[in-house]
Design an enzyme around this catalytic site. Structure first.
Site, short mmCIF file in Angstrom:
data_model
loop_
_atom_site.label_atom_id
_atom_site.label_comp_id
_atom_site.label_asym_id
_atom_site.label_seq_id
_atom_site.Cartn_x
_atom_site.Cartn_y
_atom_site.Cartn_z
N HIS A 1 50.05 40.53 37.51
CA HIS A 1 50.00 39.19 38.11
C HIS A 1 49.70 38.13 37.06
O HIS A 1 48.92 38.36 36.14
CB HIS A 1 49.02 39.14 39.29
CG HIS A 1 47.57 39.35 38.97
ND1 HIS A 1 46.72 38.31 38.65
CD2 HIS A 1 46.82 40.47 38.94
CE1 HIS A 1 45.50 38.79 38.46
NE2 HIS A 1 45.53 40.09 38.62
N ASP B 1 48.50 34.97 37.70
CA ASP B 1 47.45 34.00 38.01
C ASP B 1 46.08 34.50 37.57
O ASP B 1 45.87 35.70 37.37
CB ASP B 1 47.42 33.68 39.51
CG ASP B 1 47.04 34.88 40.37
OD1 ASP B 1 47.57 35.99 40.12
OD2 ASP B 1 46.21 34.72 41.28
N ASP C 1 42.50 39.19 32.90
CA ASP C 1 42.86 39.58 34.27
C ASP C 1 43.83 38.51 34.79
O ASP C 1 43.41 37.46 35.23
CB ASP C 1 41.61 39.66 35.13
CG ASP C 1 41.92 40.05 36.57
OD1 ASP C 1 43.07 40.36 36.87
OD2 ASP C 1 40.98 40.02 37.39
N GLU D 1 47.84 36.66 43.04
CA GLU D 1 47.14 37.90 43.41
C GLU D 1 45.69 37.61 43.76
O GLU D 1 45.13 38.18 44.69
CB GLU D 1 47.21 38.91 42.25
CG GLU D 1 46.71 40.30 42.62
CD GLU D 1 45.25 40.55 42.29
OE1 GLU D 1 44.75 41.61 42.66
OE2 GLU D 1 44.58 39.69 41.68
N GLU D 2 45.08 36.72 42.98
CA GLU D 2 43.64 36.48 43.13
C GLU D 2 43.28 35.81 44.46
O GLU D 2 42.13 35.81 44.86
CB GLU D 2 43.11 35.62 41.96
CG GLU D 2 43.30 36.26 40.59
CD GLU D 2 42.38 37.44 40.34
OE1 GLU D 2 41.58 37.78 41.23
OE2 GLU D 2 42.46 38.01 39.24
N ASP E 1 46.54 46.45 36.04
CA ASP E 1 45.51 45.47 36.41
C ASP E 1 44.12 46.12 36.43
O ASP E 1 43.25 45.70 37.18
CB ASP E 1 45.88 44.91 37.81
CG ASP E 1 45.17 43.60 38.12
OD1 ASP E 1 44.58 42.99 37.22
OD2 ASP E 1 45.19 43.19 39.31
N HIS F 1 36.72 37.64 35.69
CA HIS F 1 36.28 36.54 36.57
C HIS F 1 35.01 35.88 36.04
O HIS F 1 34.24 35.33 36.82
CB HIS F 1 36.04 37.02 38.02
CG HIS F 1 37.27 37.57 38.68
ND1 HIS F 1 37.40 37.68 40.04
CD2 HIS F 1 38.44 38.02 38.17
CE1 HIS F 1 38.59 38.19 40.34
NE2 HIS F 1 39.22 38.40 39.20
ZN LIG Z 1 43.74 41.28 38.48
#
Ligand SMILES: [Zn+2]
Length: 420
Positions: free
Chosen positions: A80, A82, A143, A177-178, A200, A384
């Site tokens: 992903h 994003d 990520d 995705e997030e 991921d 994150h």
């Molecule tokens: Zn991820």
């Protein structure tokens, strides 16, 4: 060995692709489209086939089979583009720490935080490697740009080395995705794969073939609002008080995110909005087992019913909606996608291990929709957060693992039940 991997990763993290659940476009933010367009262009320059960017922001491409052999399943790799809404993704300034000495790492733009191996033991594994961090005020975006860079490097390597035996390979880069919309619009027909892997995951060797099963519950408490001055005579029923009672009555011991770990599920009230007239409480329910998930829904419903019985003037409703299901329910039927991932990791000297994910992955939904999709590592750590880091050598291991995996699929894929 993969000289373009790091420059590629640095190029991608500089584009702000933070997704936003406040926007209903797809992709939800323009930065994601910028990266998706760049990826499309780079795939074309690398010589990939069937490169497409569809209107919803999914880039797909093909690396044609290099084998004469018939009956090799088509393997797809997904990542992903994003980054998480938790922390800013604007003006990311990646910092490369060459040959990490195993000590404390500082951030140029934020002297208040450090990466300290005494508090973060996984840093010990990174000694001698080249680490990439952000500058202290943003996330890095490994990520999942580590995954994107790994997949792009895989494509480059396959196209540059036609002697490596592999079947048809499909590539898919996804937005949002997030914010939980990652694979909502993946057209499985267009993807046209028999098995897939999301890139991921975290530490080298990590394989994920099991996730939570997830439902959400919406509890609506309707009270009776009156002027507080004559509330007694008018019969006020305060929905805010009832909401307090409801929350206080929810089980906490071994049933909340903060009191559970490992394979335990939970009931998690995550949002509350309202006033005297009406309160809406949103909860998420999580469990690895179907039965456990049903039980958790029953707990919430029973609580609503008993509160309704105790206060007949209020109106209390509970709606439970399905979110996603544990991919293990399907992957257990044919473990080949997971077994080959284990073999691929072992063959490059890694010690593969399986972790049940206390959350969902894009693969949870894809697997349920009929495309078996375990998740593989790509090196990202502390995601994150401002502490996010990735080792270049760990991303390289991910490329090597995927190369091995494709060789294994070319060799053994014909016995895969999901392949017809
Ligand atoms: Zn991820």
């Amino acid at each position: 060995m993969f000289d373009n991997l790091l420059p590629r990763f640095l190029r991608y993290v500089r584009i702000n692709t933070q997704s936003s659940d406040r926007c209903y476009d797809c992709p939800s933010t323009p930065g994601q489209l910028e990266l998706l367009k760049l990826l499309k262009q780079e795939l074309e320059e690398l010589g990939a086939s069937e490169v497409r960017l569809n209107p919803s922001g999914y880039v797909m491409a093909t690396v044609p089979s290099s084998c004469q052999k018939a009956r090799i399943p088509t393997v797809a790799f997904l990542a992903h583009v994003d980054t998480a809404p938790d922390l800013s993704g604007e003006n990311v300034e990646p910092v490369v720490h060459r040959n990490y000495d195993g000590g404390i790492l500082r951030f140029p733009r934020n002297p208040g935080i450090v990466l300290d191996p005494t508090a973060m033991p996984e840093l010990h594994e990174a000694k001698g490697k080249d680490l990439v961090t952000a500058s202290g005020t943003t996330l890095l975006g490994a990520d999942d740009k580590a995954g994107v860079a790994v997949v792009m490097t895989l494509v480059e390597h396959l196209l540059g080395h036609p002697e490596i035996p592999h079947g048809r390979v499909r590539i898919c880069f996804t937005p949002d995705e997030e914010i939980g919309r990652g694979v909502d619009k993946v057209d499985l027909k267009a993807l046209d794969a028999n098995v897939a892997y999301t890139m991921d995951g975290h530490a080298p060797g990590e394989i994920c073939a099991e996730t939570f099963s997830a439902d959400k519950a919406t509890v609506t408490i309707r009270g009776v609002s009156t002027h507080p001055g004559d509330a007694q005579s008018k019969g006020m029923v305060n929905a805010v008080h009832l909401a307090g009672k409801f929350l206080a009555a929810l089980p906490r011991e071994h049933c909340a995110p903060e009191t559970t770990a490992g394979r335990e599920g939970f009931i998690h009230p995550l949002e509350l909005e309202g006033n005297v007239e009406q309160v809406v409480i949103k909860l998420i329910l999580r469990d690895f087992e179907r039965e456990g998930l049903v039980e958790k829904g029953a707990v919430v419903k029973t609580l609503c019913r008993s509160m309704q019985t105790a206060e007949r003037r209020a109106r209390i409703t509970c709606r439970i909606q399905k979110q996603y299901r544990n991919m293990a329910y399907w992957l257990q039927k044919d473990r080949l996608p997971v077994e080959l991932a284990f073999q691929a990791c072992r063959s490059i000297g890694l010690n593969p291990f399986e972790v049940p994910v206390r959350g969902g992955t894009d693969g949870s939904r894809l697997t349920e929709r009929g495309l078996p999709t375990p998740n593989l590592f790509c090196g990202m750590r502390n995601v994150h957060s401002a502490f996010e880091w990735v080792a270049v050598q760990d991303m390289e291991l991910a490329v090597q693992a995927t190369l091995k995996l494709l060789e294994l699929w070319a060799d053994k894929g014909a016995r895969f039940r999901g392949y017809s």
